[in-house]
Design a protein around this motif. Structure first.
Motif, PDB file in Angstrom:
ATOM      1  N   SER A   1       0.847  -1.190   0.000  1.00 35.39           N
ATOM      2  CA  SER A   1       0.000   0.000   0.000  1.00 35.39           C
ATOM      3  C   SER A   1       0.883   1.241   0.000  1.00 35.39           C
ATOM      4  CB  SER A   1      -0.923   0.012   1.223  1.00 35.39           C
ATOM      5  OG  SER A   1      -1.694   1.191   1.241  1.00 35.39           O
ATOM      6  N   ASP A   2       0.545   2.183  -0.855  1.00 34.09           N
ATOM      7  CA  ASP A   2       1.279   3.440  -0.880  1.00 34.09           C
ATOM      8  C   ASP A   2       0.963   4.247   0.375  1.00 34.09           C
ATOM      9  OD1 ASP A   2       2.282   2.778  -3.357  1.00 34.09           O
ATOM     10  OD2 ASP A   2       0.659   3.795  -4.448  1.00 34.09           O
ATOM     11  N   ARG A   3       1.825   5.216   0.661  1.00 34.11           N
ATOM     12  CA  ARG A   3       1.637   6.091   1.812  1.00 34.11           C
ATOM     13  C   ARG A   3       1.709   7.538   1.348  1.00 34.11           C
ATOM     14  NH1 ARG A   3       3.879   3.566   7.356  1.00 34.11           N
ATOM     15  NH2 ARG A   3       3.875   1.347   6.822  1.00 34.11           N
ATOM     16  N   ASP A   4       0.977   8.388   2.097  1.00 36.46           N
ATOM     17  CA  ASP A   4       1.030   9.810   1.756  1.00 36.46           C
ATOM     18  C   ASP A   4       2.259  10.449   2.390  1.00 36.46           C
ATOM     19  OD1 ASP A   4       0.455  10.104   4.417  1.00 36.46           O
ATOM     20  OD2 ASP A   4      -1.603  10.811   4.127  1.00 36.46           O
ATOM     21  N   GLU A   5       2.327  11.787   2.289  1.00 38.04           N
ATOM     22  CA  GLU A   5       3.520  12.488   2.777  1.00 38.04           C
ATOM     23  C   GLU A   5       3.683  12.388   4.286  1.00 38.04           C
ATOM     24  OE1 GLU A   5       0.006  15.188   2.462  1.00 38.04           O
ATOM     25  OE2 GLU A   5       1.059  13.746   1.165  1.00 38.04           O
ATOM     26  N   THR A   6       2.609  12.062   5.023  1.00 36.98           N
ATOM     27  CA  THR A   6       2.701  11.922   6.474  1.00 36.98           C
ATOM     28  C   THR A   6       2.966  10.482   6.907  1.00 36.98           C
ATOM     29  OG1 THR A   6       0.314  11.527   6.772  1.00 36.98           O
ATOM     30  CG2 THR A   6       1.062  13.817   6.719  1.00 36.98           C
ATOM     31  N   GLY A   7       3.024   9.575   5.949  1.00 38.86           N
ATOM     32  CA  GLY A   7       3.252   8.177   6.276  1.00 38.86           C
ATOM     33  C   GLY A   7       1.989   7.371   6.464  1.00 38.86           C
ATOM     34  N   ALA A   8       0.813   7.982   6.240  1.00 42.33           N
ATOM     35  CA  ALA A   8      -0.447   7.272   6.412  1.00 42.33           C
ATOM     36  C   ALA A   8      -0.685   6.325   5.246  1.00 42.33           C
ATOM     37  CB  ALA A   8      -1.602   8.266   6.530  1.00 42.33           C
ATOM     38  N   TYR A   9      -1.265   5.174   5.536  1.00 47.28           N
ATOM     39  CA  TYR A   9      -1.610   4.220   4.483  1.00 47.28           C
ATOM     40  C   TYR A   9      -2.719   4.817   3.612  1.00 47.28           C
ATOM     41  CZ  TYR A   9       0.947   0.603   7.052  1.00 47.28           C
ATOM     42  OH  TYR A   9       1.918  -0.129   7.675  1.00 47.28           O
TER      43      TYR A   9
END
Length: 213
Positions: A69-77
């Motif tokens: 799963s990719d993550r956003d700039e904050t590290g959230a899934y």
């Protein structure tokens, strides 16, 4: 300020002291808190909550089992699903209860529960929907009435032979219409009724019609 460490050693002084939850976990230890970016809305929860259902997509995601799963700039899934219906999913994992806003469709939550593979929640919603469908399709019973004419001495026989859901509604004395032997025979009109229920396919169903005099 004195603090006794786990090994029995004492530390003195307040400067530089931090609680256990302020200390970063050792390298390689999974973080307790997990951030999820569901359709652009960020949810913050614990790894323990997400793993309440071991076979769910969310448990496998935070444990890194065969899921990329990719993550956003904050590290959230990043999860490409509707965040509106994710709230009830997450709350169910937190306290085991399904709580919905009055305008929220249960079908939408069911769709998400099936995607995330939350087995107990799927069963709860399906039971609710089946109960709702049964309430809608259930038709109030209809009443069928019959008027039976009999003589006084036949009342006992009528009571003993009536069955299959028939019940007395009213007994009307219509007097004597003729003589039988040396005695007047009083006659009665007996009103009886029975309930008939309609099944969802429109066919009437109920006890067989049976009333004898």
């Amino acid at each position: 300020v004195r603090m006794r460490m786990e090994g029995g050693e004492e530390m003195q002084g307040a400067a530089g002291l931090r609680c256990a939850w302020d200390i970063a976990p050792p390298a390689g230890t999974p973080a307790k808190w997990v951030r999820l970016n569901v359709g652009g809305t960020v949810f913050l929860t614990t790894r323990q909550t997400l793993c309440r259902e071991q076979k769910s997509f969310l448990c496998r995601l935070c444990q890194g089992e065969e899921l990329q799963s990719d993550r956003d700039e904050t590290g959230a899934y990043l999860i490409d699903r509707d965040p509106t219906y994710f709230g009830p999913i997450l709350n169910f994992l937190r306290h085991g209860k399904l709580v919905l806003d009055k305008d929220m469709a249960e079908e939408g939550v069911l769709e998400e529960a099936e995607f995330y593979n939350i087995g107990p929640l799927i069963r709860i919603i399906k039971d609710r929907l089946e109960e709702k469908d049964y309430t809608i399709t259930q038709v109030p019973p209809k009443h069928v009435y019959r008027v039976l004419q009999c003589q006084e001495e036949e009342l006992t026989q009528m009571v003993s032979t009536m069955s299959d859901g028939w019940r007395f509604e009213q007994l009307v004395n219509i007097g004597s219409s003729y003589n039988y032997g040396n005695e007047d025979q009083t006659e009665f009109l007996c009103v009886v009724s029975k309930e008939l229920y309609n099944s969802p396919n429109g066919l009437s169903s109920g006890p067989s019609t049976k009333a004898k005099v």
